[in-house]
Design a protein around this motif. Structure first.
Motif, PDB file in Angstrom:
ATOM      1  N   PRO A 206       0.806  -1.235   0.000  1.00  0.00           N
ATOM      2  CA  PRO A 206       0.000   0.000   0.000  1.00  0.00           C
ATOM      3  C   PRO A 206       0.834   1.278   0.000  1.00  0.00           C
ATOM      4  CG  PRO A 206       0.187  -0.822   2.229  1.00  0.00           C
ATOM      5  CD  PRO A 206       0.962  -1.783   1.363  1.00  0.00           C
ATOM      6  N   LYS A 207       2.148   1.153  -0.284  1.00  0.00           N
ATOM      7  CA  LYS A 207       3.067   2.303  -0.279  1.00  0.00           C
ATOM      8  C   LYS A 207       3.144   2.946   1.114  1.00  0.00           C
ATOM      9  CE  LYS A 207       2.712   3.382  -5.193  1.00  0.00           C
ATOM     10  NZ  LYS A 207       2.432   4.407  -6.225  1.00  0.00           N
ATOM     11  N   LYS A 208       3.310   2.081   2.105  1.00  0.00           N
ATOM     12  CA  LYS A 208       3.489   2.515   3.488  1.00  0.00           C
ATOM     13  C   LYS A 208       4.772   1.876   4.032  1.00  0.00           C
ATOM     14  CE  LYS A 208      -0.655   4.503   3.772  1.00  0.00           C
ATOM     15  NZ  LYS A 208      -0.831   5.973   3.891  1.00  0.00           N
ATOM     16  N   GLU A 209       5.468   2.613   4.916  1.00  0.00           N
ATOM     17  CA  GLU A 209       6.717   2.100   5.460  1.00  0.00           C
ATOM     18  C   GLU A 209       6.661   1.881   6.969  1.00  0.00           C
ATOM     19  OE1 GLU A 209      11.531   3.034   5.188  1.00  0.00           O
ATOM     20  OE2 GLU A 209      10.066   4.413   4.286  1.00  0.00           O
ATOM     21  N   ARG A 210       5.919   2.703   7.687  1.00  0.00           N
ATOM     22  CA  ARG A 210       5.868   2.591   9.138  1.00  0.00           C
ATOM     23  C   ARG A 210       4.995   1.400   9.553  1.00  0.00           C
ATOM     24  NH1 ARG A 210       3.420   6.248  11.754  1.00  0.00           N
ATOM     25  NH2 ARG A 210       4.658   6.071  13.672  1.00  0.00           N
ATOM     26  N   ILE A 211       5.515   0.583  10.462  1.00  0.00           N
ATOM     27  CA  ILE A 211       4.796  -0.614  10.907  1.00  0.00           C
ATOM     28  C   ILE A 211       3.466  -0.240  11.556  1.00  0.00           C
ATOM     29  CG2 ILE A 211       4.850  -2.524  12.561  1.00  0.00           C
ATOM     30  CD1 ILE A 211       6.492  -3.064  10.076  1.00  0.00           C
ATOM     31  N   ASP A 212       3.440   0.820  12.332  1.00  0.00           N
ATOM     32  CA  ASP A 212       2.194   1.236  12.978  1.00  0.00           C
ATOM     33  C   ASP A 212       1.111   1.536  11.943  1.00  0.00           C
ATOM     34  OD1 ASP A 212       3.099   0.958  15.583  1.00  0.00           O
ATOM     35  OD2 ASP A 212       3.882   3.006  15.685  1.00  0.00           O
ATOM     36  N   GLU A 213       1.488   2.172  10.855  1.00  0.00           N
ATOM     37  CA  GLU A 213       0.522   2.465   9.793  1.00  0.00           C
ATOM     38  C   GLU A 213       0.041   1.187   9.127  1.00  0.00           C
ATOM     39  OE1 GLU A 213       0.876   6.294   7.282  1.00  0.00           O
ATOM     40  OE2 GLU A 213       2.946   5.701   7.684  1.00  0.00           O
ATOM     41  N   LEU A 214       0.953   0.278   8.862  1.00  0.00           N
ATOM     42  CA  LEU A 214       0.596  -0.974   8.192  1.00  0.00           C
ATOM     43  C   LEU A 214      -0.339  -1.813   9.052  1.00  0.00           C
ATOM     44  CD1 LEU A 214       4.109  -1.847   6.733  1.00  0.00           C
ATOM     45  CD2 LEU A 214       2.053  -1.372   5.388  1.00  0.00           C
ATOM     46  N   LEU A 215      -0.085  -1.853  10.376  1.00  0.00           N
ATOM     47  CA  LEU A 215      -0.937  -2.642  11.268  1.00  0.00           C
ATOM     48  C   LEU A 215      -2.336  -2.056  11.401  1.00  0.00           C
ATOM     49  CD1 LEU A 215       1.590  -3.461  14.161  1.00  0.00           C
ATOM     50  CD2 LEU A 215       0.770  -4.998  12.357  1.00  0.00           C
ATOM     51  N   SER A 216      -2.479  -0.758  11.147  1.00  0.00           N
ATOM     52  CA  SER A 216      -3.771  -0.086  11.323  1.00  0.00           C
ATOM     53  C   SER A 216      -4.567   0.026  10.027  1.00  0.00           C
ATOM     54  CB  SER A 216      -3.545   1.324  11.891  1.00  0.00           C
ATOM     55  OG  SER A 216      -2.874   1.255  13.144  1.00  0.00           O
ATOM     56  N   LEU A 217      -4.010  -0.454   8.929  1.00  0.00           N
ATOM     57  CA  LEU A 217      -4.695  -0.305   7.639  1.00  0.00           C
ATOM     58  C   LEU A 217      -6.002  -1.092   7.598  1.00  0.00           C
ATOM     59  CD1 LEU A 217      -1.967  -0.518   4.839  1.00  0.00           C
ATOM     60  CD2 LEU A 217      -3.318   1.474   5.501  1.00  0.00           C
ATOM     61  N   SER A 218      -7.029  -0.477   7.039  1.00  0.00           N
ATOM     62  CA  SER A 218      -8.292  -1.183   6.814  1.00  0.00           C
ATOM     63  C   SER A 218      -8.150  -2.081   5.586  1.00  0.00           C
ATOM     64  CB  SER A 218      -9.413  -0.170   6.573  1.00  0.00           C
ATOM     65  OG  SER A 218      -9.181   0.548   5.370  1.00  0.00           O
ATOM     66  N   PRO A 219      -9.010  -3.087   5.421  1.00  0.00           N
ATOM     67  CA  PRO A 219      -8.941  -3.951   4.241  1.00  0.00           C
ATOM     68  C   PRO A 219      -9.004  -3.169   2.935  1.00  0.00           C
ATOM     69  CG  PRO A 219     -10.386  -4.915   5.890  1.00  0.00           C
ATOM     70  CD  PRO A 219     -10.035  -3.547   6.396  1.00  0.00           C
ATOM     71  N   GLU A 220      -9.813  -2.095   2.903  1.00  0.00           N
ATOM     72  CA  GLU A 220      -9.960  -1.313   1.678  1.00  0.00           C
ATOM     73  C   GLU A 220      -8.654  -0.651   1.265  1.00  0.00           C
ATOM     74  OE1 GLU A 220     -11.936  -1.021   4.343  1.00  0.00           O
ATOM     75  OE2 GLU A 220     -13.695  -2.110   3.557  1.00  0.00           O
ATOM     76  N   LYS A 221      -7.801  -0.314   2.233  1.00  0.00           N
ATOM     77  CA  LYS A 221      -6.530   0.349   1.939  1.00  0.00           C
ATOM     78  C   LYS A 221      -5.470  -0.640   1.438  1.00  0.00           C
ATOM     79  CE  LYS A 221      -7.780   4.494   3.330  1.00  0.00           C
ATOM     80  NZ  LYS A 221      -7.852   5.646   2.406  1.00  0.00           N
ATOM     81  N   LYS A 222      -5.788  -1.932   1.471  1.00  0.00           N
ATOM     82  CA  LYS A 222      -4.834  -2.944   1.024  1.00  0.00           C
ATOM     83  C   LYS A 222      -5.145  -3.438  -0.390  1.00  0.00           C
ATOM     84  CE  LYS A 222      -4.267  -4.677   5.765  1.00  0.00           C
ATOM     85  NZ  LYS A 222      -4.444  -5.851   6.645  1.00  0.00           N
ATOM     86  N   GLU A 223      -6.045  -2.755  -1.062  1.00  0.00           N
ATOM     87  CA  GLU A 223      -6.413  -3.213  -2.400  1.00  0.00           C
ATOM     88  C   GLU A 223      -6.542  -2.041  -3.360  1.00  0.00           C
ATOM     89  OE1 GLU A 223     -11.219  -3.585  -2.024  1.00  0.00           O
ATOM     90  OE2 GLU A 223     -10.028  -5.215  -1.178  1.00  0.00           O
ATOM     91  N   GLN A 224      -6.524  -2.370  -4.647  1.00  0.00           N
ATOM     92  CA  GLN A 224      -6.737  -1.386  -5.703  1.00  0.00           C
ATOM     93  C   GLN A 224      -7.565  -2.047  -6.799  1.00  0.00           C
ATOM     94  OE1 GLN A 224      -2.730  -0.621  -7.325  1.00  0.00           O
ATOM     95  NE2 GLN A 224      -3.208  -2.043  -8.980  1.00  0.00           N
ATOM     96  N   ASN A 225      -8.254  -1.236  -7.575  1.00  0.00           N
ATOM     97  CA  ASN A 225      -9.030  -1.748  -8.707  1.00  0.00           C
ATOM     98  C   ASN A 225      -8.429  -1.384 -10.051  1.00  0.00           C
ATOM     99  OD1 ASN A 225     -11.133  -2.994  -7.165  1.00  0.00           O
ATOM    100  ND2 ASN A 225     -11.928  -0.948  -6.694  1.00  0.00           N
ATOM    101  N   LYS A 226      -7.633  -0.316 -10.088  1.00  0.00           N
ATOM    102  CA  LYS A 226      -7.028   0.116 -11.349  1.00  0.00           C
ATOM    103  C   LYS A 226      -5.526   0.254 -11.162  1.00  0.00           C
ATOM    104  CE  LYS A 226     -11.088   2.646 -13.026  1.00  0.00           C
ATOM    105  NZ  LYS A 226     -11.605   3.948 -13.476  1.00  0.00           N
TER     106      LYS A 226
END
Length: 256
Positions: A206-226
């Motif tokens: 998801p173009k994130k580097e901080r572990i705290d951000e990655l652990l808090s990501l919602s499912p929608e932020k882990k996907e793309q359609n285009k």
């Protein structure tokens, strides 16, 4: 002698009549026979061999630059079904290192990727062993042609231009690869100023580097359609006896 301006040889799906070993011999011998002509050597004749195929064995024997991929375009209600033709020799632009890596990797492992309905990129042996079992449990996936590619998180991002060109729906199962401020590998923990060393997570999705951000990501932020459907999955916190645990690997998650 008059020579035609171009000499075309077209073969449609030779694999329909050949077992796998013969398919690989066929493509090599066909090219050898067509180019072993004195008219070609002296420049009087230009021959092109065009083969349509769904065979990973034939694809394996071809140079990456010689492949043309017919990518189906999803029609709208007002359009007829059509395809666009992808020239794989131009997919990576001037990035020759990535082109060499991907072409060698695909040829060595998974030429069937070209013909898959979807692809799952994985890292370890546990995923390779268990995922086919998981897929059989879901009817729609069990009926689909899904290619499993074993590639480390440190290299998966190098497939990005290739996957974007083919537009095959993809799932990436990777590790968080937490490091501390001194860039040493550490167990995953919140609020410890940890970052990931995983280039796929940092530079692709998801173009994130901080572990705290990655652990808090919602499912929608882990996907793309285009430009194509893509989803990433990695270790997430798991509660064990009301206490939060941070798995470090795919195996850890299964055990918890």
């Amino acid at each position: 002698i008059e020579y035609p301006p171009i000499h075309l040889v077209l073969v449609e799906e030779p694999e329909a009549h050949l077992h796998p070993q013969a398919q690989q011999v066929f493509i090599k011998q066909a090219y050898k026979i067509l180019t072993n002509q004195k008219e070609i050597e002296i420049g009087n004749l230009t021959t092109q061999l065009i083969i349509t195929t769904h065979s990973s064995h034939i694809t394996h024997e071809c140079e990456f630059d010689d492949l043309r991929y017919f990518r189906r375009s999803l029609p709208t209600t007002e359009e007829v079904q059509s395809s666009s033709v992808l020239n794989l020799s131009t997919t990576f632009g001037s990035d020759k290192d990535t082109e060499r890596f991907v072409s060698r990797y695909i040829k060595l492992t998974h030429c069937d990727l070209f013909f898959a309905d979807a692809v799952i990129l994985i890292e370890g042996e546990a995923e390779r062993i268990l995922l086919p079992h998981f897929l059989r449990k879901i009817e729609c996936l069990n009926k689909s042609y899904i290619s499993l590619l074993s590639i480390g998180g440190g290299h998966a991002h190098r497939l990005k231009p290739f996957m974007e060109a083919l537009e095959i729906p993809a799932l990436i199962i990777t590790d968080l690869d937490a490091i501390d401020t001194e860039k040493k590998s550490v167990p995953v923990a919140r609020e410890n100023d940890q970052r990931t060393s995983n280039d796929t997570l940092k530079n692709w999705i998801p173009k994130k580097e901080r572990i705290d951000e990655l652990l808090s990501l919602s499912p929608e932020k882990k996907e793309q359609n285009k430009p194509f459907p893509l989803r990433v999955a990695f270790q997430t916190p798991i509660k064990v006896n009301e206490e939060e645990r941070q798995p470090y690997t795919f195996e850890d998650s299964l055990i918890f």
